[in-house]
Design a protein around this motif. Structure first.
Motif, PDB file in Angstrom:
ATOM      1  N   TRP A 170     -25.473 -19.829 -15.435  1.00 28.34           N
ATOM      2  CA  TRP A 170     -25.686 -20.060 -13.995  1.00 28.34           C
ATOM      3  C   TRP A 170     -25.014 -21.353 -13.545  1.00 28.34           C
ATOM      4  CZ3 TRP A 170     -26.995 -17.245 -10.001  1.00 28.34           C
ATOM      5  CH2 TRP A 170     -27.298 -17.885  -8.794  1.00 28.34           C
ATOM      6  N   VAL A 212     -21.392 -21.082 -12.522  1.00 29.26           N
ATOM      7  CA  VAL A 212     -21.010 -20.427 -11.270  1.00 29.26           C
ATOM      8  C   VAL A 212     -20.564 -21.501 -10.288  1.00 29.26           C
ATOM      9  CG1 VAL A 212     -21.810 -18.988  -9.343  1.00 29.26           C
ATOM     10  CG2 VAL A 212     -22.662 -18.569 -11.664  1.00 29.26           C
ATOM     11  N   GLN A 263     -19.957 -20.555  -4.477  1.00 29.22           N
ATOM     12  CA  GLN A 263     -20.438 -19.192  -4.674  1.00 29.22           C
ATOM     13  C   GLN A 263     -21.974 -19.165  -4.637  1.00 29.22           C
ATOM     14  OE1 GLN A 263     -18.467 -17.638  -8.092  1.00 29.22           O
ATOM     15  NE2 GLN A 263     -18.767 -15.482  -7.518  1.00 29.22           N
ATOM     16  N   VAL A 264     -22.605 -20.176  -5.268  1.00 26.11           N
ATOM     17  CA  VAL A 264     -24.063 -20.278  -5.259  1.00 26.11           C
ATOM     18  C   VAL A 264     -24.562 -20.470  -3.842  1.00 26.11           C
ATOM     19  CG1 VAL A 264     -26.021 -21.685  -6.002  1.00 26.11           C
ATOM     20  CG2 VAL A 264     -24.187 -21.159  -7.623  1.00 26.11           C
ATOM     21  N   GLY A 313     -25.980 -10.527  -5.370  1.00 29.55           N
ATOM     22  CA  GLY A 313     -25.176 -11.068  -6.464  1.00 29.55           C
ATOM     23  C   GLY A 313     -23.889 -10.300  -6.643  1.00 29.55           C
ATOM     24  N   ILE A 330     -21.270 -12.690  -8.396  1.00 41.09           N
ATOM     25  CA  ILE A 330     -21.892 -13.557  -9.399  1.00 41.09           C
ATOM     26  C   ILE A 330     -21.757 -12.872 -10.751  1.00 41.09           C
ATOM     27  CG2 ILE A 330     -24.039 -14.658 -10.175  1.00 41.09           C
ATOM     28  CD1 ILE A 330     -23.022 -15.869  -7.618  1.00 41.09           C
TER      29      ILE A 330
END
Length: 412
Positions: free
Chosen positions: A9, A12, A16-17, A123, A128
């Motif tokens: 995580w 990422v 994007q998060v 996601g 993601i």
């Protein structure tokens, strides 16, 4: 050397998060409505309580939990979770209503399942990577555990409050029982406004205690200050706040009741008074207290729950000490002319003769001495007391005081 755990995580890109979080937050109001609608469909018995603004507490809780989880996701999955306080209220409500937490946990699982479906769609929408989404799912289940823990905390708090309130009401009920001045010949079912059972029945109903016909009261001695309370049956009232804990036992003559009480009070010393009508509970308490007084003086055996009815002689003869001592002084005055050892032997012989009303052989057998010795002592008794030993009232009083001396260990 400790190797840092790799986090998919964290790899990422932040942009994007942020995009994922923005889309998720936009979805929160509608998603919360959808989750509540499905929960209501599968759990139609779920009560919807409004908050101070008139909005459903369940909807507020779902919305807050979604928002908090998205904030957690944005800050990084390795940080501590924040759980809305309303989930404690949910657990507290289940406890107050007397329900288990099983249904509530099933509802939480359903909510997380529905929320995850939508987060998984978002996601995919923002690309993601799958390993990061797996890590997000694990964090979601941790969050679920935290929500359950909050509800368990509220549930336990409600249970503790209810237990405390029940104990308070139970003590008030017991105090009223012990303050009653008789009238126990009436049946408990008579609860008219002017009857003695009016407030008693009301207080008993508040703790779910059916009024019995007869009760027995026990008084206990603590084996230690921190001793665990006796594991009595649910219908036995127990007051552990008193210096000497007390129990009110309904229908004490019911089959098996005595054995159950003995097991429950294992390791405790105490006494249980005679069975009496409900409103005479104070009388049973008085006898139980008198027995415990004698136990503390070493005049009754300790280490178990004694039945007062099995120690009637001691309870009748030992507590009124002043009266018995005065009668003893007057009736046994002739023994003052003898030495201590001889006086004791004469007293034991006189008591054995009064109890058996037999001849020298019967008295000798009881005392374990030769019949000729008994005849010698009986002649001396005749000389000391004269015709008093033939008077029924005097014989009764002599036996009374001699039995009292034996109970105190002064005679064998």
């Amino acid at each position: 050397m400790v190797t840092a755990v790799r986090s998919a995580w964290r790899e990422v890109p932040p942009c994007q998060v942020r995009r994922f979080a923005a889309l998720a937050l936009d979805e929160v109001p509608a998603l919360a409505e959808d989750i509540l609608r499905e929960i209501r469909r599968q759990f139609p018995q779920l009560p919807l309580m409004p908050d101070e603004f008139g909005e459903s507490r369940a909807l507020v809780g779902i919305r807050q939990s979604l928002e908090h989880f998205v904030e957690h996701m944005t800050a990084g999955l390795d940080g501590p979770h924040v759980h809305p306080q309303v989930f404690q209220e949910f657990g507290r409500g289940e406890g107050i209503q007397g329900r288990s937490l099983d249904a509530l946990q099933a509802i939480y699982r359903l909510g997380v399942k529905l929320a995850w479906r939508r987060l998984a769609e978002i996601g995919q929408q923002v690309a993601i990577p799958a390993p990061a989404m797996y890590e997000l799912a694990e964090s979601g289940f941790e969050y679920l555990d935290g929500l359950v823990a909050e509800s368990v905390r509220g549930y336990a708090e409600a249970a503790a409050r209810q237990a405390g309130e029940r104990l308070r009401l139970q003590r008030r009920l017991m105090e009223q029982l012990f303050a009653s001045r008789g009238g126990g010949r009436s049946r408990p079912g008579r609860t008219g406004p002017a009857g003695p059972f009016s407030t008693l029945a009301e207080r008993a109903a508040r703790i779910g205690w059916p009024l019995p016909e007869r009760v027995a009261v026990a008084v206990l001695l603590r084996p230690a200050r921190e001793a665990v309370a006796p594991a009595v049956a649910a219908d036995v009232l127990l007051d552990m706040e008193s210096e000497r804990p007390r129990m009110v036992v309904p229908e004490p003559d019911a089959p098996g009741r005595r054995e159950l009480l003995a097991r429950a009070a294992a390791g405790w010393s105490g006494a249980i008074g005679p069975a009496v009508p409900l409103l005479d509970a104070a009388k049973s308490l008085r006898w139980a207290g008198a027995a415990v007084d004698l136990m503390e003086r070493g005049l009754l055996p300790a280490g178990e729950l004694l039945q007062c009815t099995e120690h009637t002689e001691a309870l009748v003869l030992l507590p009124p000490e002043e009266l018995i001592e005065d009668l003893t002084r007057r009736r046994l005055a002739p023994l003052t002319r003898c030495g201590p050892t001889h006086a004791r032997r004469l007293a034991e012989t006189l008591l054995a003769w009064l109890e058996t009303r037999g001849g020298a052989p019967e008295v000798a057998a009881r005392l374990g001495v030769h019949p000729q010795t008994v005849r010698y002592r009986l002649r001396q008794i005749r000389e000391l007391w004269g015709g008093e030993v033939d008077d029924p009232d005097r014989r009764f009083e002599l036996e009374l005081v001699l039995r009292a001396r034996r109970l105190r260990g002064e005679l064998s």
